[in-house]
Each structure stands twice: as C-alpha cells, then as structure tokens.
Write a protein that holds these residues in place. Structure first.
Motif, PDB file in Angstrom:
ATOM      1  N   ARG A  83      27.100  19.444 -27.391  1.00 18.34           N
ATOM      2  CA  ARG A  83      27.889  18.525 -28.209  1.00 18.34           C
ATOM      3  C   ARG A  83      27.010  17.372 -28.654  1.00 18.34           C
ATOM      4  NH1 ARG A  83      32.414  15.503 -24.522  1.00 18.34           N
ATOM      5  NH2 ARG A  83      33.057  14.865 -26.591  1.00 18.34           N
ATOM      6  N   ASP A  84      27.553  16.513 -29.469  1.00 22.45           N
ATOM      7  CA  ASP A  84      26.815  15.380 -30.003  1.00 22.45           C
ATOM      8  C   ASP A  84      26.132  14.639 -28.850  1.00 22.45           C
ATOM      9  OD1 ASP A  84      26.140  12.741 -30.965  1.00 22.45           O
ATOM     10  OD2 ASP A  84      27.572  13.006 -32.597  1.00 22.45           O
TER      11      ASP A  84
ATOM     12  N   ASP B 127      27.697  11.419 -27.661  1.00 20.58           N
ATOM     13  CA  ASP B 127      28.895  11.576 -26.828  1.00 20.58           C
ATOM     14  C   ASP B 127      28.525  11.990 -25.404  1.00 20.58           C
ATOM     15  OD1 ASP B 127      30.723  10.852 -28.817  1.00 20.58           O
ATOM     16  OD2 ASP B 127      30.945  12.917 -29.526  1.00 20.58           O
TER      17      ASP B 127
ATOM     18  N   TYR C  85      30.519  22.444 -29.047  1.00 21.42           N
ATOM     19  CA  TYR C  85      31.721  21.888 -28.429  1.00 21.42           C
ATOM     20  C   TYR C  85      32.834  21.677 -29.451  1.00 21.42           C
ATOM     21  CZ  TYR C  85      34.755  18.392 -26.265  1.00 21.42           C
ATOM     22  OH  TYR C  85      35.833  17.690 -25.788  1.00 21.42           O
ATOM     23  N   GLU C  86      32.467  21.131 -30.591  1.00 21.53           N
ATOM     24  CA  GLU C  86      33.469  20.815 -31.606  1.00 21.53           C
ATOM     25  C   GLU C  86      34.201  22.059 -32.099  1.00 21.53           C
ATOM     26  OE1 GLU C  86      30.447  17.707 -31.214  1.00 21.53           O
ATOM     27  OE2 GLU C  86      30.292  19.868 -31.532  1.00 21.53           O
TER      28      GLU C  86
ATOM     29  N   ALA D 104      38.173  23.210 -31.401  1.00 16.81           N
ATOM     30  CA  ALA D 104      38.993  23.497 -32.580  1.00 16.81           C
ATOM     31  C   ALA D 104      39.690  24.860 -32.495  1.00 16.81           C
ATOM     32  CB  ALA D 104      38.136  23.434 -33.844  1.00 16.81           C
TER      33      ALA D 104
ATOM     34  N   THR E 263      35.466  13.805 -30.174  1.00 18.56           N
ATOM     35  CA  THR E 263      34.176  13.758 -30.845  1.00 18.56           C
ATOM     36  C   THR E 263      34.019  12.399 -31.502  1.00 18.56           C
ATOM     37  OG1 THR E 263      34.224  16.127 -31.228  1.00 18.56           O
ATOM     38  CG2 THR E 263      32.814  14.827 -32.680  1.00 18.56           C
TER      39      THR E 263
ATOM     40  N   TYR F  99      25.049  16.498 -36.938  1.00 20.78           N
ATOM     41  CA  TYR F  99      26.079  15.527 -36.591  1.00 20.78           C
ATOM     42  C   TYR F  99      26.057  14.364 -37.573  1.00 20.78           C
ATOM     43  CZ  TYR F  99      26.991  18.034 -32.313  1.00 20.78           C
ATOM     44  OH  TYR F  99      27.347  19.003 -31.422  1.00 20.78           O
TER      45      TYR F  99
END
Length: 192
Positions: free
Chosen positions: A35-36, A39, A80-81, A85, A162, A190
């Motif tokens: 993920r980002d 984050d 992750y995003e 979703a 996010t 990102y």
C-alpha cells in the motif's frame, strides 16, 4: 502432500528470511500485498509507537525486500487499494490460485469472517482483556496484547483509509514522506 493444507505467514514487514522462504520452497504459494508507503509509515507510528524517522527507515527497508521478492518469485501481488475495493473478487482469485474453486456462498462467508467489522470485534475483546489465552509481546517501544489464534492485537485496526497520511502526519512529516518515498510513490502511481 495434502494439497488443501495451508500455512499462513502474516507479516507487515518483509525481511530476507521471509523472501527466501517464499522463493525457495516449491510448496509455498505466496500472496504479496502493498500500500501507499506514507500510509504504511503512519501505521507503523501508531501501532508500534515509532517516531517518523524510525518508521520511514522501516518502510524503505520493507519495500526493498518486497520489491526483490515480488520480482524474483511467482507470487500474486495485490495492491491494498484494489483488495479493499473488491474483497470477494480477490478472495475468489486467491482460492483459484490455491487450486480451489469456491462456491459463491463460501466466498461470502469468508468475506464476512475476515471483514473489518469482524476483526474490530476481536480487537475490542483483546483490548478489554476479555479473551482467554492472550499473548503479551514486547516490541521496541511497547507491549502488544495479541490473540495468538487470529494474530489480532490491541491496535490492529486503526484506519484502513487510503491517504490517512494527509491527516495524521504533521506538515513537516508529510513533506519528508513525499521526499523520502518519491521513488515508490512514482513507481506505484500513488497521488501526491
């Protein structure tokens, strides 16, 4: 070998031992998630009470091993995003990767059993100390209270949102994160 026996190794920080295990074992099917990095940095700060500098170093080290592992191995990589979703879709795809063809009602049951609400309920029991057999694990900065069966700890769920770094880092930390993670941010697409 029983093809339906699954060993789950859950880690937030990729290290050389994990990478070696994923690459060297013919019996391991790996699923990597990222993920980002900003984050991730916030998550490490809140979960383990790390300062920004320590968390940033850990994020860069973990991404370095993650990228080498993802490049050198036949692993399913899931942002992750996208996982958040479409949880049912990814549950189905993960099962297929394991050689299973789950019924849609089974996918629904797995989705419910692994939902944020379900994890949050377990976390609240861990925090309140009402579960039996809780483990206390000392890390660098604090003692984590954890359910050894689910691996959910007393701060397991913070914010799955996010972009949380925009609200939770100071302006100086946001600027430093954007600078330190610039290569990762660009490579993974990102937004600033």
């Amino acid at each position: 070998m029983d093809r339906y026996r699954v060993t789950l190794i859950h880690t937030h920080s990729w290290d050389a031992d994990t990478a070696r295990m994923l690459k060297d074992s013919p019996f391991v099917t790996g699923f990597l998630n990222y993920r980002d990095p900003r984050d991730v940095c916030v998550s490490l700060m809140r979960l383990h009470d790390h300062d920004f500098e320590t968390a940033a170093r850990l994020v860069l080290a973990a991404f370095s091993v993650f990228e080498a592992t993802a490049t050198d191995s036949d692993l399913m990589v899931i942002p992750y995003e996208l996982l958040v979703a479409d949880r049912p879709g990814h549950i189905f795809q993960i099962a297929r990767r394991l050689g299973l063809w789950p019924r849609l009602d089974a996918v629904q049951r797995i989705d419910e059993a692994t939902s944020v609400d379900r994890h949050r309920a377990i976390m609240e029991k861990v925090k309140s100390g009402t579960m039996e057999g809780l483990a206390h694990r000392q890390n660098t900065n604090r003692v984590l209270v954890e359910d050894p069966r689910t691996l959910i700890n007393d701060r397991h769920i913070q914010s799955g949102a996010t972009g949380r770094w925009r609200q939770e880092l100071t302006e100086a930390e946001r600027n430093a994160a954007n600078e330190r993670f610039a290569g990762l941010i660009q490579r993974y697409g990102y937004p600033d």
